[in-house]
Write a protein that holds these residues in place. Structure first.
Motif, PDB file in Angstrom:
ATOM      1  N   LEU A  49       0.825  -1.207   0.000  1.00 30.44           N
ATOM      2  CA  LEU A  49       0.000   0.000   0.000  1.00 30.44           C
ATOM      3  C   LEU A  49       0.858   1.254   0.000  1.00 30.44           C
ATOM      4  O   LEU A  49       0.608   2.205  -0.755  1.00 30.44           O
ATOM      5  N   SER A  50       1.880   1.273   0.835  1.00 33.11           N
ATOM      6  CA  SER A  50       2.741   2.448   0.940  1.00 33.11           C
ATOM      7  C   SER A  50       3.470   2.713  -0.375  1.00 33.11           C
ATOM      8  O   SER A  50       3.621   3.870  -0.798  1.00 33.11           O
ATOM      9  N   PHE A  51       3.921   1.660  -1.035  1.00 32.03           N
ATOM     10  CA  PHE A  51       4.586   1.797  -2.334  1.00 32.03           C
ATOM     11  C   PHE A  51       3.662   2.472  -3.341  1.00 32.03           C
ATOM     12  O   PHE A  51       4.039   3.432  -4.025  1.00 32.03           O
ATOM     13  N   GLY A  52       2.442   1.975  -3.456  1.00 34.36           N
ATOM     14  CA  GLY A  52       1.511   2.512  -4.438  1.00 34.36           C
ATOM     15  C   GLY A  52       1.157   3.963  -4.181  1.00 34.36           C
ATOM     16  O   GLY A  52       1.054   4.769  -5.120  1.00 34.36           O
ATOM     17  N   ASN A  53       0.983   4.340  -2.922  1.00 30.31           N
ATOM     18  CA  ASN A  53       0.638   5.715  -2.606  1.00 30.31           C
ATOM     19  C   ASN A  53       1.782   6.664  -2.914  1.00 30.31           C
ATOM     20  O   ASN A  53       1.575   7.757  -3.454  1.00 30.31           O
ATOM     21  N   SER A  54       3.005   6.262  -2.604  1.00 27.49           N
ATOM     22  CA  SER A  54       4.165   7.095  -2.907  1.00 27.49           C
ATOM     23  C   SER A  54       4.389   7.204  -4.414  1.00 27.49           C
ATOM     24  O   SER A  54       4.787   8.255  -4.927  1.00 27.49           O
ATOM     25  N   PHE A  55       4.120   6.131  -5.131  1.00 30.40           N
ATOM     26  CA  PHE A  55       4.213   6.134  -6.586  1.00 30.40           C
ATOM     27  C   PHE A  55       3.252   7.164  -7.171  1.00 30.40           C
ATOM     28  O   PHE A  55       3.588   7.910  -8.108  1.00 30.40           O
ATOM     29  N   SER A  56       2.055   7.248  -6.619  1.00 24.20           N
ATOM     30  CA  SER A  56       1.059   8.220  -7.092  1.00 24.20           C
ATOM     31  C   SER A  56       1.498   9.654  -6.823  1.00 24.20           C
ATOM     32  O   SER A  56       1.163  10.570  -7.577  1.00 24.20           O
ATOM     33  N   TRP A  57       2.267   9.839  -5.754  1.00 19.05           N
ATOM     34  CA  TRP A  57       2.688  11.186  -5.362  1.00 19.05           C
ATOM     35  C   TRP A  57       3.542  11.855  -6.435  1.00 19.05           C
ATOM     36  O   TRP A  57       3.288  12.984  -6.846  1.00 19.05           O
ATOM     37  N   ILE A  58       4.547  11.186  -6.950  1.00 20.48           N
ATOM     38  CA  ILE A  58       5.586  11.857  -7.729  1.00 20.48           C
ATOM     39  C   ILE A  58       5.533  11.555  -9.214  1.00 20.48           C
ATOM     40  O   ILE A  58       6.182  12.230 -10.013  1.00 20.48           O
ATOM     41  N   GLN A  59       4.754  10.558  -9.647  1.00 23.57           N
ATOM     42  CA  GLN A  59       4.846  10.076 -11.022  1.00 23.57           C
ATOM     43  C   GLN A  59       4.457  11.132 -12.046  1.00 23.57           C
ATOM     44  O   GLN A  59       5.056  11.211 -13.131  1.00 23.57           O
ATOM     45  N   LEU A  60       3.463  11.959 -11.771  1.00 25.61           N
ATOM     46  CA  LEU A  60       3.028  12.955 -12.744  1.00 25.61           C
ATOM     47  C   LEU A  60       3.999  14.130 -12.833  1.00 25.61           C
ATOM     48  O   LEU A  60       4.205  14.690 -13.911  1.00 25.61           O
ATOM     49  N   SER A  61       4.613  14.506 -11.725  1.00 26.01           N
ATOM     50  CA  SER A  61       5.620  15.567 -11.756  1.00 26.01           C
ATOM     51  C   SER A  61       6.877  15.120 -12.495  1.00 26.01           C
ATOM     52  O   SER A  61       7.597  15.948 -13.060  1.00 26.01           O
ATOM     53  N   ALA A  62       7.128  13.816 -12.500  1.00 24.64           N
ATOM     54  CA  ALA A  62       8.306  13.300 -13.198  1.00 24.64           C
ATOM     55  C   ALA A  62       8.164  13.405 -14.712  1.00 24.64           C
ATOM     56  O   ALA A  62       9.163  13.489 -15.426  1.00 24.64           O
ATOM     57  N   VAL A  63       6.941  13.385 -15.208  1.00 26.92           N
ATOM     58  CA  VAL A  63       6.697  13.519 -16.661  1.00 26.92           C
ATOM     59  C   VAL A  63       5.888  14.795 -16.892  1.00 26.92           C
ATOM     60  O   VAL A  63       4.798  14.778 -17.470  1.00 26.92           O
ATOM     61  N   THR A  64       6.451  15.898 -16.458  1.00 23.80           N
ATOM     62  CA  THR A  64       5.739  17.181 -16.468  1.00 23.80           C
ATOM     63  C   THR A  64       5.252  17.564 -17.859  1.00 23.80           C
ATOM     64  O   THR A  64       4.087  17.952 -18.046  1.00 23.80           O
ATOM     65  N   ASP A  65       6.137  17.492 -18.842  1.00 26.20           N
ATOM     66  CA  ASP A  65       5.783  17.954 -20.189  1.00 26.20           C
ATOM     67  C   ASP A  65       4.611  17.166 -20.764  1.00 26.20           C
ATOM     68  O   ASP A  65       3.692  17.742 -21.358  1.00 26.20           O
ATOM     69  N   ALA A 176       9.629   0.832   1.357  1.00 29.53           N
ATOM     70  CA  ALA A 176       8.545   0.641   0.395  1.00 29.53           C
ATOM     71  C   ALA A 176       8.039   1.985  -0.114  1.00 29.53           C
ATOM     72  O   ALA A 176       7.807   2.156  -1.321  1.00 29.53           O
ATOM     73  N   ASN A 177       7.902   2.943   0.806  1.00 25.84           N
ATOM     74  CA  ASN A 177       7.467   4.277   0.405  1.00 25.84           C
ATOM     75  C   ASN A 177       8.500   4.937  -0.496  1.00 25.84           C
ATOM     76  O   ASN A 177       8.154   5.556  -1.512  1.00 25.84           O
ATOM     77  N   GLN A 178       9.767   4.799  -0.137  1.00 28.58           N
ATOM     78  CA  GLN A 178      10.833   5.386  -0.936  1.00 28.58           C
ATOM     79  C   GLN A 178      10.933   4.742  -2.314  1.00 28.58           C
ATOM     80  O   GLN A 178      11.170   5.412  -3.316  1.00 28.58           O
ATOM     81  N   PHE A 179      10.758   3.438  -2.359  1.00 25.59           N
ATOM     82  CA  PHE A 179      10.859   2.748  -3.632  1.00 25.59           C
ATOM     83  C   PHE A 179       9.717   3.163  -4.561  1.00 25.59           C
ATOM     84  O   PHE A 179       9.893   3.243  -5.781  1.00 25.59           O
ATOM     85  N   GLY A 180       8.548   3.430  -4.003  1.00 25.51           N
ATOM     86  CA  GLY A 180       7.452   3.952  -4.808  1.00 25.51           C
ATOM     87  C   GLY A 180       7.816   5.276  -5.448  1.00 25.51           C
ATOM     88  O   GLY A 180       7.526   5.518  -6.635  1.00 25.51           O
ATOM     89  N   ALA A 181       8.456   6.158  -4.668  1.00 24.03           N
ATOM     90  CA  ALA A 181       8.903   7.438  -5.228  1.00 24.03           C
ATOM     91  C   ALA A 181       9.978   7.226  -6.283  1.00 24.03           C
ATOM     92  O   ALA A 181      10.014   7.926  -7.303  1.00 24.03           O
ATOM     93  N   ALA A 182      10.864   6.253  -6.058  1.00 21.71           N
ATOM     94  CA  ALA A 182      11.920   5.967  -7.029  1.00 21.71           C
ATOM     95  C   ALA A 182      11.337   5.517  -8.364  1.00 21.71           C
ATOM     96  O   ALA A 182      11.745   5.986  -9.433  1.00 21.71           O
ATOM     97  N   VAL A 183      10.382   4.608  -8.305  1.00 27.64           N
ATOM     98  CA  VAL A 183       9.750   4.137  -9.535  1.00 27.64           C
ATOM     99  C   VAL A 183       8.979   5.275 -10.203  1.00 27.64           C
ATOM    100  O   VAL A 183       8.945   5.383 -11.437  1.00 27.64           O
ATOM    101  N   GLY A 184       8.368   6.154  -9.395  1.00 29.60           N
ATOM    102  CA  GLY A 184       7.680   7.305  -9.962  1.00 29.60           C
ATOM    103  C   GLY A 184       8.622   8.213 -10.723  1.00 29.60           C
ATOM    104  O   GLY A 184       8.312   8.674 -11.832  1.00 29.60           O
ATOM    105  N   LEU A 185       9.800   8.483 -10.162  1.00 30.19           N
ATOM    106  CA  LEU A 185      10.790   9.296 -10.855  1.00 30.19           C
ATOM    107  C   LEU A 185      11.328   8.583 -12.094  1.00 30.19           C
ATOM    108  O   LEU A 185      11.688   9.216 -13.091  1.00 30.19           O
ATOM    109  N   PHE A 186      11.375   7.260 -12.044  1.00 33.32           N
ATOM    110  CA  PHE A 186      11.867   6.474 -13.172  1.00 33.32           C
ATOM    111  C   PHE A 186      10.923   6.548 -14.375  1.00 33.32           C
ATOM    112  O   PHE A 186      11.317   6.223 -15.501  1.00 33.32           O
ATOM    113  N   MET A 187       9.699   6.985 -14.154  1.00 27.22           N
ATOM    114  CA  MET A 187       8.731   7.070 -15.249  1.00 27.22           C
ATOM    115  C   MET A 187       9.196   8.016 -16.356  1.00 27.22           C
ATOM    116  O   MET A 187       8.723   7.944 -17.491  1.00 27.22           O
TER     117      MET A 187
END
Length: 531
Positions: A49-65, A176-187
């Motif tokens: 759960l924590s992974f998925g929520n953190s992934f949602s946090w940063i994924q859209l900012s990572a692909v701003t354009d 788990a929370n950090q890894f979600g953010a990492a995958v989000g930035l990897f997008m």
């Protein structure tokens, strides 16, 4: 059945009832506490759960354009899709913590996972319909769900894991929370067009739905018997208050229900219970550290609910106790400085790097890899900090050492970015991710130690509120002052921003040095002979 009888899987010995183990805990600090294999399942379910929520946090900012193009949104609006997580946490964290204290981990996580699943579904539908309004609503719902998630790691570690495992277990949950953010930035390296963006939103939705099902069907708030003396004492205080409530004729349905549901192991035949014998020989009122303990005074700081027993008055006194705890308040300021900078860099990394390395697709890929590496290397950083603390019990010294390296790496990053040396920039940001993430996770454990006997829930929430508020403030100031994009080739803005980040983290280190670092919870659980 393991949940009801408290049998130890793979073993023959029956466990004593919780009340007996609590009495034995007061008789001897070295009393044996059962650690159930199910604790790893609880940690894994929460981590999903924590992974998925953190992934949602940063994924859209990572692909701003791409997000700007698909939803016809401004750059500021896209950045707010990330900032809303921080902004929502500040006013809602304490109510969410009160809900956790009152109803326990299971109900709290069911609420969080349901909100997260609903928000993720709205985001996916918004992507299919190019609706910015629905996207913002879904992202806001996910940010509200975060309030039921971020404060859980130290609480879950305290409820299910032993004294020598708490820092590591809390670290894994933070990983788990950090890894979600990492995958989000990897997008940045995966999402190339608007079709990929929609696929990412639907994948996030399916993960959120799966997490909600796992939490609802498989998660439990506490094990059959407590894993440590502190948790045994919390249970004892709760039972005593429930008894007082019933004897005075006052009705508290939450306490009554929790008391009736308290697990106890059955014993049959002539099986001996050495723990019971030890408890019977111990004089009443003797604490684990060998001194007399006032139940009423301790309970005033425990703060309430199904987890610890108590009500609004106890929670208010807990907050007052934290506000008057000088060591904890210094740690709170220190934690907000370092973690707020970390959140800011993760959100604005593209803006910090583009003036130096350009806005081409290859540069975007390199910046995405840098963000992914920064957050991913935080995973071994968390593990290293947790393992060192579990073995040495030197929380403050370990965090100070990690702080020093984090400051040096930020200074190196500032000069390498200004000079255009991508290799050195990559290396410095990787080092910063390793050591700063170690501070992020171990800081929560240090806060719980300094705040004791205030529950881990409240201390964790206070630290996270300060960090999220600092992140919003730093982003709001850094973007208009240093990253105005008046000239994409002007590197002075990012350079000044990076130096400011290093100065803020250094100030956090200095603030931590002013704390005495007295580990109250650990001192209480340490046998007198070993103290």
């Amino acid at each position: 059945h393991e949940w009801r009888t408290g049998r130890r899987r793979g073993g023959r010995r029956r466990q004593a009832p919780m009340a007996v183990q609590q009495a034995a805990a007061e008789a001897s600090p070295q009393a044996e506490y059962v650690l159930y294999p199910a604790r790893f399942a609880m940690l894994a379910i929460f981590s999903t759960l924590s992974f998925g929520n953190s992934f949602s946090w940063i994924q859209l900012s990572a692909v701003t354009d791409i997000t700007e193009s698909h939803f016809e949104a401004s750059n500021t609006a896209v950045n707010w899709l990330s900032m809303v997580f921080m902004a929502a946490y500040v006013p809602l964290a304490l109510p969410a913590a009160g809900y956790l204290e009152k109803y326990g981990l299971r109900r709290s996580l069911i609420a969080g996972s349901t909100l997260h699943a609903a928000g993720a579904l709205m985001r996916a539908i918004a992507g299919a319909n190019r609706s910015l309004t629905l996207l913002v609503l879904g992202q806001t719902t996910c940010s509200i769900a975060q309030n039921f998630i971020l404060g859980v790691p130290p609480v879950l570690a305290a409820k299910w894991f032993g004294v020598a495992e708490r820092a590591s277990a809390s670290g894994v949950a933070v990983i788990a929370n950090q890894f979600g953010a990492a995958v989000g930035l990897f997008m940045t390296t995966v999402v190339r067009d608007e079709h990929d963006l929609q696929g990412m939103l639907w994948a996030t939705c399916f993960l959120a739905l799966a997490s909600a099902v796992l939490i609802t069907l498989g998660f439990r708030s506490t094990p059959p018997t407590p894993p440590s003396a502190t948790q045994a004492r919390y249970g004892q205080l709760h039972q005593e208050e429930a008894s007082l409530e019933r004897s005075s004729g006052a009705s508290n349905p939450i306490l009554d229900a929790a008391s009736e549901a308290a697990p106890a192991a059955a014993t049959t035949g002539n099986e001996s219970l050495p723990l019971l014998a030890a408890a019977e020989e111990q004089p009443a009122g003797k604490g684990a550290a060998g001194g007399c303990r006032s139940v009423s005074n301790e309970h005033a700081f425990v703060g309430g609910g199904a987890e610890h027993g108590g009500g609004d008055k106890g929670e208010g006194m807990s907050a007052m106790a934290l506000a008057s705890n000088w060591d904890f308040m210094l740690t709170l300021v220190s934690y907000s400085c370092s973690t707020g900078v970390y959140y800011t860099i993760a959100t604005l990394m593209t803006g910090l790097m583009e003036p130096t390395f350009g806005r081409s697709s290859s540069s975007a890929t390199e910046i995405g890899w840098m963000g992914f590496t920064m957050v991913t290397l935080g995973i071994p950083g968390i593990l290293a900090a947790g393992m060192i603390i579990d073995r040495t019990m030197q929380h403050t010294r370990v965090i100070k050492a990690f702080y020093v390296v984090a400051v040096l790496s930020l200074l190196g990053f500032a000069f390498a970015d200004r000079g255009g040396y991508f290799g050195w920039t990559f290396a410095c940001m990787s080092v910063f991710g390793f050591f700063q993430t170690g501070v992020l996770s171990s800081g929560l454990e240090l806060g719980a130690e300094l705040a004791h006997p205030v529950p881990e829930t409240l201390s964790t929430v206070m630290l996270n509120i300060a960090a999220q508020a600092a992140g919003v403030i730093f982003i709001s100031l850094v973007q208009p002052i240093f990253l105005r994009r008046l000239d994409d080739d002007d590197r002075s803005g990012p350079f000044a921003a990076n130096l400011t980040f290093a100065g803020i983290v250094a100030a956090g280190f200095g603030t931590l040095c002013m704390s005495s670092g007295r580990l109250k919870r650990l001192q209480e659980e340490t046998p007198p002979a070993a103290a």
